[in-house]
Design a protein around this motif. Structure first.
Motif, PDB file in Angstrom:
ATOM      1  N   SER B  78       0.701  -1.133  -0.136  1.00  0.00           N
ATOM      2  CA  SER B  78       0.035  -0.137  -0.055  1.00  0.00           C
ATOM      3  C   SER B  78       0.838   1.326  -0.037  1.00  0.00           C
ATOM      4  O   SER B  78       0.563   2.283   0.117  1.00  0.00           O
ATOM      5  N   GLU B  79       2.104   1.017  -0.315  1.00  0.00           N
ATOM      6  CA  GLU B  79       3.160   2.221  -0.221  1.00  0.00           C
ATOM      7  C   GLU B  79       2.847   2.842  -1.824  1.00  0.00           C
ATOM      8  O   GLU B  79       2.972   2.005  -2.876  1.00  0.00           O
ATOM      9  N   VAL B  80       2.881   4.348  -1.821  1.00  0.00           N
ATOM     10  CA  VAL B  80       2.951   4.839  -3.013  1.00  0.00           C
ATOM     11  C   VAL B  80       4.110   4.653  -3.712  1.00  0.00           C
ATOM     12  O   VAL B  80       4.890   5.199  -3.217  1.00  0.00           O
ATOM     13  N   ARG B  81       3.958   4.455  -5.037  1.00  0.00           N
ATOM     14  CA  ARG B  81       5.560   4.324  -5.820  1.00  0.00           C
ATOM     15  C   ARG B  81       5.835   5.641  -6.093  1.00  0.00           C
ATOM     16  O   ARG B  81       5.163   6.760  -6.452  1.00  0.00           O
ATOM     17  N   ASP B  82       7.239   6.022  -5.872  1.00  0.00           N
ATOM     18  CA  ASP B  82       7.852   7.385  -6.443  1.00  0.00           C
ATOM     19  C   ASP B  82       7.259   7.913  -7.730  1.00  0.00           C
ATOM     20  O   ASP B  82       6.916   8.976  -7.719  1.00  0.00           O
ATOM     21  N   ALA B  83       7.397   6.930  -8.436  1.00  0.00           N
ATOM     22  CA  ALA B  83       6.884   7.207  -9.816  1.00  0.00           C
ATOM     23  C   ALA B  83       5.453   8.045  -9.875  1.00  0.00           C
ATOM     24  O   ALA B  83       5.160   8.647 -10.913  1.00  0.00           O
ATOM     25  N   GLU B 123      -8.589   0.382   0.939  1.00  0.00           N
ATOM     26  CA  GLU B 123      -8.371   1.435   1.838  1.00  0.00           C
ATOM     27  C   GLU B 123      -7.022   1.912   2.297  1.00  0.00           C
ATOM     28  O   GLU B 123      -6.830   3.195   2.206  1.00  0.00           O
ATOM     29  N   ARG B 124      -6.314   1.129   2.734  1.00  0.00           N
ATOM     30  CA  ARG B 124      -4.684   1.325   2.711  1.00  0.00           C
ATOM     31  C   ARG B 124      -4.196   2.063   1.862  1.00  0.00           C
ATOM     32  O   ARG B 124      -3.460   3.276   1.958  1.00  0.00           O
ATOM     33  N   ARG B 125      -4.405   1.541   0.578  1.00  0.00           N
ATOM     34  CA  ARG B 125      -3.830   2.233  -0.580  1.00  0.00           C
ATOM     35  C   ARG B 125      -4.508   3.850  -0.712  1.00  0.00           C
ATOM     36  O   ARG B 125      -3.966   4.765  -0.962  1.00  0.00           O
ATOM     37  N   ALA B 126      -5.696   3.830  -0.890  1.00  0.00           N
ATOM     38  CA  ALA B 126      -6.420   5.167  -0.892  1.00  0.00           C
ATOM     39  C   ALA B 126      -6.100   6.175   0.067  1.00  0.00           C
ATOM     40  O   ALA B 126      -5.837   7.706   0.122  1.00  0.00           O
ATOM     41  N   LYS B 127      -5.879   5.717   1.587  1.00  0.00           N
ATOM     42  CA  LYS B 127      -5.421   6.466   2.599  1.00  0.00           C
ATOM     43  C   LYS B 127      -3.896   7.019   2.289  1.00  0.00           C
ATOM     44  O   LYS B 127      -3.417   8.019   2.673  1.00  0.00           O
ATOM     45  N   ALA B 128      -3.052   6.090   1.565  1.00  0.00           N
ATOM     46  CA  ALA B 128      -1.728   6.500   1.449  1.00  0.00           C
ATOM     47  C   ALA B 128      -1.749   7.589   0.418  1.00  0.00           C
ATOM     48  O   ALA B 128      -0.726   8.778   0.590  1.00  0.00           O
ATOM     49  N   VAL B 129      -2.503   7.686  -0.517  1.00  0.00           N
ATOM     50  CA  VAL B 129      -2.777   8.663  -1.561  1.00  0.00           C
ATOM     51  C   VAL B 129      -3.030  10.106  -0.752  1.00  0.00           C
ATOM     52  O   VAL B 129      -2.902  11.050  -1.020  1.00  0.00           O
ATOM     53  N   GLU B 130      -4.131   9.658   0.102  1.00  0.00           N
ATOM     54  CA  GLU B 130      -4.765  10.811   1.030  1.00  0.00           C
ATOM     55  C   GLU B 130      -3.636  11.572   1.570  1.00  0.00           C
ATOM     56  O   GLU B 130      -3.939  12.834   1.765  1.00  0.00           O
TER      57      GLU B 130
END
Lengths: 437, 176
Positions: B78-83, B123-130
């Motif tokens: 669920s970590e956002v990629r740097d790219a 949800e983890r992914r969406a919250k990482a972007v949030e």
């Protein structure tokens, strides 16, 4: 016995007749090696009846994978009374148990169904001492199929000593994807053989996680209508429903307590998914887990004292057990790096779960006494959402067949395998009902 | 000698895996405005083919970055990629500049694994972007998060290329 061993080796496929209501087609793809022979003699007088009762019984027992069923093609005479049964005919087939019966129209769409089961090694021709089951029931035409399943249950219990599940039902989600990209989700219930399917809810937004109440009269589920997750409880017979949870974030994984008075569920309203218990009478909400890992998929033990759930508190998802009284938590799955979606057998002795091995998601059964772990699927495709039959004999789950989502069933030893494909779409996320009577 | 040879084989294998990852992604990228154009980056062969140039946004204009509203994730992560960050930050700037604008962040997973666990993972992914939007000063009241887990797949198929497109967060403007 020679015939029996011939059956052991072959894999047979039976497709149920397609009635107007059937959407799922039950196919037996692999039978059990210890199949018990039983003869189902075609019932007399079925010409006028809308359902062929003895054919339904024959198919039920065949599809359970536990019987070698002898039917109309296996003997020349078709007795319908004890007086007419020539015991030697069936003794030569190698079957102890013979079912005979008759259906009689009594006017006004009412039918009187009589049946007997005989043990042909227990007595001589006409001997009353050989009768192991003997019942007469009168029902309307649209109840004949249900009555046939009831008779199958009685035969199953008489021979195997375990209550049959032929009168139970399944809930599941049908997904229709149209060519223009629109998707429709339908929560449906059907008889255990896939017949008699009825929609409970149809939506353009996802529906998931159906859960039967312990009395089989209600289904809790998650619906995403209005771009938010909500938990509803719907009456199966009337289709009326009530909203029970709509907090910010996740409202998921509803699980009924064994007495039907509480609902365990997952909420992320405080930032992270935790297990809660909602008292359906007082509407009081109690938080059961209090941490920042993923905690989801609660399932009650049959005594209501513990809840198993999935958590990644140790890294990957594993199964943990929560003491409802003091909230103490201990880990119970250790085999593999992904175990999830646990549920108890009715006797509390085993837990079915989703288990990843070599990158494939299989269904496994963990013996809580001794820790023995057994895989029930190993066809090399991903599976999901195991749900155990109320008699513990089979596990129902979502699986893949030729790239499509279908339902599968496996016996608790993994030897019997069945598939229930949906004819017009994909089917997933199943839940087996409790005993309904 | 033997060691050198095995290193050579390893290198060749690595780049083959990376190439395979690239080509399968290109195949699926055609015609979707939201998906990153992976053609600009050339072959970045780091690791065993995680396909980390899938979201190379280095050649995109500010307008193109703002229009990029689907962000892809690695398997079970669920970590956002740097790219992906440049495009997320472009939308953060836009939200800060338009305080009445509102977005919905939809978290998604691929179909493998357990459904409700996937809801939590989405949800983890969406919250990482949030969290990234908030870190750039976006008012929390401008953001709503929902996880669909594996219930709304981008592609109904069961190949790894399909799964990669399923593991995503989609940013939707509810009002501009």
């Amino acid at each position: 016995m020679r015939k029996l061993s011939a059956v052991l080796c072959c894999i047979f496929t039976i497709v149920l007749s397609n009635s107007a209501f059937a959407i799922l087609n039950l196919e037996l793809t692999s039978g059990v090696s210890g199949a018990v022979p039983v003869a189902i003699v075609p019932f007399a007088g079925q010409g006028e009846a809308p359902v062929n009762v003895s054919d339904v019984i024959n198919t039920d027992l065949q599809n359970s994978g536990r019987f070698k069923v002898y039917g109309r093609n296996d003997f020349s005479d078709t007795p319908s009374t004890i007086q007419d049964v020539k015991f030697k005919t069936f003794q030569e087939l190698g079957t102890d148990d013979v079912v005979i019966g008759s259906v009689r129209s009594v006017g006004g769409d009412r039918y009187q169904v009589s049946f007997q089961m005989l043990d042909v090694f227990k007595g001589k021709d006409n001997a009353k001492g050989s009768v192991t089951l003997d019942q007469t029931m009168t029902v309307s035409g649209n109840q004949l199929r249900r009555l046939a399943h009831h008779i199958s249950d009685l035969i199953y219990q008489q021979i195997l000593g375990v209550r049959g599940v032929f009168s139970t039902r399944l809930a599941y989600i049908v997904v229709h994807r149209s060519d223009n990209g629109a998707t429709r989700y339908i929560l449906e219930v059907a008889d255990q053989d896939g017949e008699n399917a009825h929609p409970l809810l149809s939506s353009t937004d996802p529906i998931m996680s159906p859960a039967w109440s312990p009395n089989g009269k209600q289904i809790a589920y998650v619906s995403f209508e209005g771009q938010r997750a909500s938990i509803y409880i719907e009456e199966v017979s009337s289709g009326s429903r009530q909203l029970v949870s709509q907090y910010n974030g996740i409202n998921g994984a509803p699980a009924w307590s064994p007495n039907g008075k509480k609902l365990a569920l997952v909420l992320s309203k405080d930032g992270s998914p935790n297990i809660y218990v909602l008292d359906l009478g007082s509407r009081q909400l109690t938080q059961m887990t209090h941490d920042w890992s993923i905690n989801t998929e609660p399932a009650w033990s049959p005594d209501g004292k513990t809840i198993v759930f999935t958590s990644n508190r140790g890294g990957g998802p594993q199964i943990y057990q929560l003491n409802v009284a003091n909230h103490a938590i201990n880990r119970i799955s250790y085999d593999g790096d992904y175990n999830a979606r646990a549920s108890f057998t009715a006797d509390g002795s085993h837990i079915a779960m989703l288990h990843r091995e070599h990158g494939i998601y299989n269904i496994g059964l963990l013996d809580l006494n001794g820790g023995n772990f057994r895989l029930l699927t190993n066809s090399g495709v991903d599976n999901e959402s195991p749900s155990i039959a109320p008699n513990g004999s089979m596990v129902l789950y979502g699986t893949l067949s030729s790239g499509r989502s279908v339902l599968g069933m496996s016996s608790d030893d993994g030897k019997v395998q069945l598939k229930l494909p949906e004819r017009n779409g994909e089917v997933q996320d199943p839940a087996w009902s409790p005993f309904l009577s | 000698m033997k060691l050198k040879e095995s290193i050579k084989i390893m290198l060749v294998t690595c780049s083959l895996v990376a190439l395979a990852a690239c080509s399968s992604m290109h195949k699926h990228d055609n015609g979707s405005a939201d998906v990153a154009d992976a053609s600009g980056g050339g072959a970045q062969t780091s690791g065993a083919g995680e396909g980390d140039n899938f979201a190379d946004t280095s050649n995109l204009s500010p307008e193109q970055l703002l229009a990029r509203r689907t962000y892809y994730f690695e398997y079970d992560k669920s970590e956002v990629r740097d790219a992906e960050k440049a495009a997320i930050f472009a939308n953060a700037d836009n939200l800060v500049a338009h305080p009445r604008a509102k977005v919905l962040l939809e978290g998604h997973t691929d179909p493998r694994g357990s459904r409700e666990y996937n809801i939590a993972l989405g949800e983890r992914r969406a919250k990482a972007v949030e969290d990234l939007l908030k870190s750039k000063g976006v008012n929390p009241s401008q953001i709503r998060v929902i996880s669909y887990g594996a219930e709304r797949l981008a592609v109904p198929g069961h190949e790894e290329g399909d799964y990669q497109r399923d593991r995503r967060v989609v940013l939707v403007y509810l009002q501009h």
